[in-house]
Scaffold this motif. Structure first.
Motif, PDB file in Angstrom:
ATOM      1  N   THR A 201     -47.505  27.272  15.005  1.00 41.74           N
ATOM      2  CA  THR A 201     -47.418  27.039  16.450  1.00 41.74           C
ATOM      3  C   THR A 201     -47.877  28.276  17.228  1.00 41.74           C
ATOM      4  OG1 THR A 201     -45.064  27.655  16.478  1.00 41.74           O
ATOM      5  CG2 THR A 201     -45.595  25.324  16.249  1.00 41.74           C
ATOM      6  N   LEU A 210     -46.173  17.891  17.910  1.00 42.86           N
ATOM      7  CA  LEU A 210     -45.378  17.866  16.684  1.00 42.86           C
ATOM      8  C   LEU A 210     -44.575  16.560  16.642  1.00 42.86           C
ATOM      9  CD1 LEU A 210     -45.818  21.034  17.344  1.00 42.86           C
ATOM     10  CD2 LEU A 210     -43.907  21.372  15.778  1.00 42.86           C
ATOM     11  N   THR A 212     -41.939  13.945  15.307  1.00 40.01           N
ATOM     12  CA  THR A 212     -40.694  14.217  14.597  1.00 40.01           C
ATOM     13  C   THR A 212     -39.733  13.054  14.750  1.00 40.01           C
ATOM     14  OG1 THR A 212     -38.757  15.694  14.530  1.00 40.01           O
ATOM     15  CG2 THR A 212     -39.874  15.465  16.644  1.00 40.01           C
ATOM     16  N   THR A 307     -44.928  17.351   9.924  1.00 41.76           N
ATOM     17  CA  THR A 307     -43.985  18.161   9.146  1.00 41.76           C
ATOM     18  C   THR A 307     -43.132  17.357   8.175  1.00 41.76           C
ATOM     19  OG1 THR A 307     -42.366  18.006  10.959  1.00 41.76           O
ATOM     20  CG2 THR A 307     -43.813  19.952  10.923  1.00 41.76           C
TER      21      THR A 307
END
Length: 386
Positions: A201, A210, A212, A307
């Motif tokens: 980042t 991002l 999530t 992620t």
């Protein structure tokens, strides 16, 4: 003797579910769906008719553990559904995104006979006793230890032994340990993974997206990421709801995260992407604001960091494969050394692993020989044969 039916998540990631059968009582633990799967593989593969299941226990409200609830009700299940208050609070949103529309319309989650419990409670159905504890994965997430006939099956669901945000209750001794093997043979510590995400980042100072999940990883990201952050505006209420009971988080963490949320910039789909990291749900880009944000980022060449798990065919998977999104894991499941430590702590029992493919199970077995790497969805085993 207990018989364990492997109804989903064995040799695959998704539709996580087992059933514990002592010959008199049949308990189902979790009822997930498998994102991106064809219709025949989307829901758990029930070992017996839904009407024969005496009770359902849910570890948490992620789609691969609760998304098949409406389907199960429509199949004829009419027993009690045990969940924590936090899981109950997130259930409707998850089902709205992942349940088949016809199942949801016919049998919304509110139609279930819901029984609320707290992590640490001991529950009883028939001759089976169910001990519970915090999982460390999400607020209100739990593990289950089912005992009957002098045998105990310990089902981890999803666990995180060393989360910075959520506590995990130590596991009791057992005869069969059902481990969360989502990360297969991965040995990289969470601290090293977090450092990589922070550095990524920082290397994109003009902003990034991002994706999530609403529960679990979103709060983990808010804990580790420094500086200004933004989130989609519909995330605030669910995130604050996860902080409502401070006992579901490590001491002091609820107040710290409330302050963090108060300082976040708000973003609405259709607005320009902000010049800072932007959190949007869900983690795969399959639904919610993440889908719109990923489309916008891809058109603009805006950086994207994924992620978590990326089911084949999901928008996140497609973008990563095309090189328009990066991927660095932020752990919300146990690493191999953590799973080995759980096995040691529970008395070195027989082990099976869920939520990973065949190759990963084979790799885990190299370091954890007690693991039965041959388990697959649709199979059954007796504890003495595990």
């Amino acid at each position: 003797m207990q018989t364990i039916h492997l109804q989903g998540g064995f040799g695959e990631k998704g539709r996580t579910s087992i059933a514990v059968d002592d010959g008199a009582t049949l308990l189902m633990l979790d009822a997930g769906i498998k994102v991106g799967a064809p219709a025949q593989d989307y829901h758990p593969r029930l070992a017996r008719a839904a009407a024969e299941i005496d009770a359902l226990f849910l570890t948490h409200a992620h789609e691969d553990h609760i998304g098949a609830l409406s389907w199960l009700l429509r199949q004829g299940f009419n027993g009690p559904v045990f969940m924590t208050a936090a899981t109950r609070g997130e259930m409707a949103a998850t089902l709205a995104q992942y349940a088949r529309p016809d199942d949801l319309a016919a049998c919304p989650g509110s139609a279930a006979q819901i029984e609320i419990f707290s992590a640490g409670d001991r529950l009883t159905v028939g001759a089976q006793t169910i001990d519970t504890g915090h999982s460390g994965h999400v607020a209100g997430g739990t593990w289950f230890a089912v005992t009957s006939g002098g045998q105990t099956t310990l089902y981890c669901g999803d666990v995180v032994p060393h989360s910075a945000v959520f506590p995990m209750t130590p596991l009791p001794a057992c005869d069969l340990l059902v481990l969360d093997c989502s990360y297969g043979p991965d040995t990289v510590p969470a601290a090293d993974r977090a450092k990589t995400v922070i550095e990524w980042t920082a290397a994109h100072p003009c902003g990034s997206v991002l994706p999530t999940p609403l529960s679990g990883r979103s709060l983990e990201l808010l804990t580790i990421l420094p500086g200004p952050l933004a989130m989609s505006d519909d995330m605030e209420a669910p995130l604050r709801a996860q902080l409502a009971d401070p006992d579901l988080l490590h001491p002091g963490m609820a107040a710290r995260l409330r302050d963090r949320i108060a300082g976040l910039h708000r973003w609405t789909p259709g607005d320009p992407l902000p010049a800072m990291p932007l959190l949007v749900h869900d983690g795969m880009g399959e639904t919610g604001p993440a889908r719109a944000a990923l489309d916008q980022a891809e058109r603009a060449g805006h950086p994207v960091l994924l992620t978590g798990h990326l089911p084949e065919g999901s928008p996140g998977w497609r973008m990563h494969r095309a090189g328009t999104a990066d991927w660095h894991r932020l752990p919300t499941h146990p690493t191999l050394p953590e799973n080995r430590a759980l096995w040691e702590a529970t008395g070195r029992p027989a082990v099976i692993g869920h939520s990973c493919d065949d190759a990963a199970l084979d790799a885990v077995q190299q370091s954890l020989p007690a693991l039965n790497a041959g388990t697959r969805t649709g199979g059954s085993l007796k504890i003495g044969d595990a």
